[in-house]
Design a protein around this motif. Structure first.
Motif: not given
Ligand code: C2E
Ligand code: MG
Ligand code: MG
Length: 722
Positions: A618-637
C-alpha cells in the motif's frame, strides 16, 4: 671509398653499354663501330633518321652517335623526333659535324643534341667522349630518380619544403608544399609575403616573427600554425627551418620543411576530449571542472567576488540503474545532463547575470553526480535560485525506451569564501550539503553549514563502524510474533535486525539501514540475518515448540543481487530447516521494475519451497491486479493503514478492499502494526487472516521470544497424545 665504389659501378655500366651509330655512309659507320668496339662497347647501326627511330624503340641504346646530313630524315629532325618519343627522350645524343659548321652545331643543340664531335674524328677520343657522356647520363638519371623518390616520399609524408633568400625575398615552395597549400606551382607568388598570405591571420605574426628570429638569432624554428586553403578550409602544419650559408650567393638562405599535421592535431584534440570531458554526456569532467574552479577562485580572490559550487546527486539513481538496467540509466543521465545544461543556461537570460559577468559551468563528476560552478554571484541566494531552477527542470518525467521515469535530485551548495577557499574544500562542503538535502527527504536544496560538517563526519563514522560491525558480529536479531486471528496462535515470527553498537547502545534499523543500503553492505547484513533466523527457528523446533515460520526481510539489493538463491539454499541446507518454515518479505518495488526477471526469480524461490510475502503493501504504487502475476503467499498491509483503521472510514474501506481482493487471489493477509483491541476487532470483522503488532508483543530478543512461544505452543506431550 664510397666514390671509388660508385666509379666502379659506373665503369661497369658504361662498358657494357649499347651504342647506336647513325650514318648514311657505310664507311663511317664501320669506322665508328671499330672505334667503339675497341673501347669495349656494343654497337648497332642505322643508316638514316627513321631507321634510327626504329632501332631506338627495339634495341633501347644507351647512347646515339648520329650524323647530321642523311637522306630520308636528317639528323636534326631525328633528334627532335627522338626527344618527343618516350624511348628517346633522355638518351644522350652525340652529333657528328664538320669542324667548321658552327651553324649545324647550334641547330643540333636546339633540336636536343647532348653534345657534338667534329669530323674527322680520332678513334680513341670518340671512345672517351662516349664514355664521358654515358657517365653524365647515368648520374643525371640517378638524380632524376632520387628527385622523383623524394617527391613521392614527401607526398606520402605530407611534407613539403621551401627556401627563402632574404636579400632578394625569393621564396620557393616545392611542388608538394604547393599541393598541400592547394595551389599550383605557377600560382605561388614566390615571396615571403605570398607565403604569409596563406598563413591563418591569427598565426601570421607568429610565423613572421619566427622567420626573423632564425635570421637574427640563428635559432632553428619549429612551430605549428594553420594554413588557409583557397577554398576557405584550413589545416595545421608544422614548420621546421634553419639558416644555411649559401657559398654561391654569399648570403644566408632559410631552408625549411612544412609538414601536414592535421592528423596529429585531430588526435591531440581527441586526447584532450577524452582527458577533460565525460564521454557519456559530453560535459566537462572532474579534472576540467576542478581546473575551472581553480581559475575562478584566483579571479574571485583578486576581485573579491563571490562564487558558488552546486553539488547535485540524483535521488535513488542506483535503484533505477539496478532495476531498469545500465542502458536506461545511461540514457537517463544523458537527458538529465541536457536538462541541466538548459536550466543553467537559462538562468543567464532571466537574471541580471549577463551584464554582471555571472557565468555557469556544468560538469559531470561521475555516476549520477553533477556540479555547477557559479561565478560573480551577489550572494548565496543567487545560488539558491539556480538550484531551484535545476530542481524544477528535473521535475517533469523523462521518457526513456518507453519507460516514463521520474527522478528527483538533491542539491547542496558551498560558497566562496565562507564555506571553503580551495577547490577540494568547496567540493567537499557542497557534497556534505547535498547529503544533508538527502537527509531532509531528498528533492531539495541545502546550503552548507558548519553543523552539517559534524553530521557528515558522523555519517562517515557510521559507515566505518558498520563495516566493523559485520566482522565483529554486533548485529543481533529480534523476533516479533505473528498471530493467526482465528485461532489466536503464534504462526510466525518476523526477524528484525538490531545493532548492538559498542558505544551507542542498541540501534534500530532506521538509524543504520540507509547507510547500509547506500554502501551496499545491506546484502551481507541480510544474509547474516537470514542464517541466524533459520538456525534459530530450527532450534525452537528441536526444543519441541510447534513449528512456525520465520520471515526475513529481503532488501532490493539482496533480491536483485547475485547472492540470494544460493544463500537461501545454503541456509536451508546448513540448518536443515523445512523451507515451508522460511518466509521472505519483499518490497513492492520488485513488482514494478524488471517484472519478468522478478517473476522468474520468485518462481525459482517458490520451487525451493520458500514462502513469499509483500511487505508494507500500500505504500508503493503497485496495484493488486499487477500482483496477480507474482507467485506470492501473503500480503502484509502497511501499518499506516492499520493505524487509522478505527478512526478513519477511508482507511477502513481501504483495508477491507485489500483483504477481499487478496483473498480472491488466494493470498493470505497480515496486518502490521496492530496496537489496540479495536483495531484487532475491526480486522477480524474484515476477515483479515493474521496480525503483527505491539498488541501481541514487540520485537524481542530470542530468549524472550522462545519463552512466549513455549507458553503459547501446546506442550509436546499433549501434541503427541492428540
Ligand atoms: P518492517 O519489515 O515493516 O517491520 C515492521 C516494523 O514495524 C518493525 O520496525 C517493528 O518494530 C515495527 N512494528 C511492529 N509492530 C508495531 C506496532 O504495533 N506499532 C508500531 N508503531 N510499530 C510496530 P523495526 O524493527 O524498527 O524495523 C523497521 C524496518 O527495517 C522494517 O520494517 C524493515 O523494513 C527493516 N528491517 C528490519 N530488519 C531488517 C533486515 O534484517 N533486513 C532488511 N533489509 N530490512 C530490515
Ligand atoms: Mg518486514
Ligand atoms: Mg512492514
Amino acid at each position: 671509398m664510397l666514390s671509388t665504389h660508385t666509379d666502379m659501378q659506373m665503369k661497369d655500366a658504361t662498358s657494357s653499354a649499347l651504342i647506336l651509330v647513325v650514318d648514311d655512309e657505310e664507311l663511317i659507320r664501320m669506322f665508328v663501330r671499330e672505334a667503339l668496339e675497341q673501347a669495349g662497347f656494343e654497337v648497332c647501326e642505322a643508316s638514316n633518321g627513321s631507321q634510327a627511330m626504329e632501332q631506338c624503340i627495339s634495341r633501347r641504346p644507351d647512347l646515339i652517335v648520329m650524323d647530321v646530313v642523311m637522306p630520308v630524315m636528317d639528323g636534326f629532325s631525328a633528334c627532335s623526333k627522338l626527344r618527343e618519343s618516350a624511348e628517346g627522350a633522355r638518351v644522350p645524343i652525340l652529333i657528328m659535324t664538320a669542324l667548321d659548321d658552327a651553324d649545324s652545331i647550334a641547330r643540333a643543340y636546339e633540336h636536343g643534341a647532348t653534345d657534338f664531335i667534329a669530323k674527322p674524328m680520332h678513334a680513341a677520343i670518340l671512345g672517351h667522349r662516349v664514355r664521358y657522356m654515358l657517365r653524365g647520363s647515368i648520374t643525371l638519371n640517378a638524380l632524376l630518380r632520387s628527385e622523383a623518390r623524394l617527391g613521392l616520399a614527401q607526398r606520402i609524408a605530407k611534407i613539403g619544403n621551401w627556401e627563402w633568400h632574404p636579400p632578394t625575398d625569393r621564396f620557393t615552395a616545392s611542388p608538394e608544399l604547393c599541393r598541400l597549400m592547394g595551389i599550383r606551382l605557377q600560382e605561388f607568388g614566390g615571396t615571403k609575403g605570398a607565403f604569409l598570405k596563406m598563413v591563418h591571420e591569427e598565426d601570421r605574426d607568429r610565423v613572421d616573427h619566427a622567420l626573423k628570429s632564425i635570421l637574427e638569432e640563428r635559432k632553428p624554428c619549429d612551430i605549428d600554425h594553420r594554413i588557409i586553403l583557397p577554398n576557405g578550409g584550413e589545416f595545421a602544419v608544422n614548420i621546421q627551418a634553419e639558416a644555411v650559408f649559401d657559398d654561391q650567393l654569399k648570403s644566408l638562405t632559410i631552408v625549411g620543411t612544412a609538414k601536414d599535421i592535421s592528423e596529429r592535431k585531430r588526435s591531440e584534440r581527441e586526447i584532450h576530449r577524452l582527458a577533460y570531458y565525460d564521454s557519456l554526456t559530453g560535459l566537462p569532467n572532474r579534472v576540467l571542472f576542478k581546473d575551472r574552479v581553480t581559475q575562478a577562485l584566483a579571479h574571485a580572490r583578486r576581485y573579491q567576488t563571490t562564487l558558488a559550487v552546486l553539488f547535485l546527486d540524483l535521488d535513488r539513481f542506483k535503484v533505477i540503474n539496478d532495476t531498469l538496467g545500465h542502458n536506461v540509466g545511461d540514457l537517463l543521465l544523458k537527458q538529465v545532463a541536457d536538462r541541466l545544461a538548459d536550466s543553467v543556461r537559462h538562468s543567464d537570460s532571466i537574471g541580471r547575470s549577463v551584464e554582471q559577468g555571472e557565468t555557469h559551468e556544468l560538469a559531470r563528476l561521475g555516476g549520477d553526480e553533477f556540479t555547477v560552478l557559479l561565478t560573480n554571484i551577489r550572494d548565496a541566494q543567487d545560488a539558491g535560485t539556480v538550484a531551484r531552477r535545476i530542481l524544477e527542470a528535473l521535475a517533469r518525467p523523462f521518457l526513456i525506451d518507453g519507460h516514463e521515469i521520474s527522478v528527483t535530485a538533491s542539491v547542496g551548495s558551498a560558497i566562496f569564501p565562507t564555506d571553503g577557499d580551495s577547490v577540494d574544500l568547496l567540493l567537499k562542503s557542497s557534497d556534505i550539503a547535498m547529503y544533508h538535502a538527502k537527509d531532509q527527504g531528498r528533492n531539495n536544496f541545502q546550503f552548507y553549514s558548519k553543523t552539517m560538517n559534524a553530521l557528515a563526519a558522523e555519517r562517515l563514522e557510521m559507515e566505518n563502524d558498520l563495516r566493523k560491525a559485520l566482522e565483529r558480529h554486533e548485529f543481533i536479531v529480534y523476533y516479533q510474533p505473528q498471530v493467526e486471528i482465528r485461532t489466536n496462535r503464534i504462526v510466525g515470527a518476523e526477524a528484525l535486525v538490531r545493532w548492538l553498537h559498542p558505544h551507542r547502545g542498541m540501534l534500530l534499523p532506521a538509524e543504520f539501514l540507509p547507510v547500509a543500503i547506500e554502501t551496499g553492505m545491506i546484502q551481507k547484513l541480510d544474509q547474516e540475518v537470514l542464517f541466524v533466523a533459520c538456525r534459530q527457528n530450527k532450534a525452537w523446533q528441536d526444543a519441541g515448540c510447534t513449528p512456525i515460520r520465520v520471515s526475513v526481510n529481503v532488501s532490493n539489493s539482496f533480491f536483485h543481487g547475485a547472492l540470494l538463491t544460493s544463500a537461501i539454499a545454503r541456509a536451508l541446507e546448513e540448518t536443515q530447516l523445512d523451507p515451508e518454515c522460511l518466509e521472505l518479505e519483499l518490497t513492492e518495488s520488485i513488482t514494478m521494475r524488471h517484472v519478468e526477471t522478478s517473476i522468474t526469480m520468485l518462481q525459482e524461490l517458490r520451487a525451493m519451497g520458500v514462502r513469499l510475502s509483500i511487505d508494507d503493501f500500500g505504500t508503493g504504487y503497485s496495484s493488486l491486479s499487477h500482483l496477480q502475476r507474482f507467485p506470492l503467499n501473503i500480503l502484509k498491509i502497511d501499518q499506516s493503514f492499520v493505524l487509522g483503521v478505527t478512526r478513519n472510514a477511508a482507511n477502513a474501506s481501504i483495508t477491507r478492499a485489500i483483504i477481499s481482493l487478496a483473498h480472491s487471489m488466494n493470498l493470505s493477509v497480515l496486518a502490521e502494526g496492530v496496537e489496540t483491541e479495536e483495531q484487532l476487532e475491526l480486522l477480524r470483522q474484515q476477515e483479515c487472516d493474521q496480525v503483527q503488532g505491539y498488541i501481541f508483543g514487540r520485537p524481542m530478543p530470542e530468549e524472550e521470544f522462545v519463552e512466549l512461544l513455549a507458553r503459547t505452543s501446546s506442550p509436546p506431550r499433549n501434541r503427541r497424545a492428540a
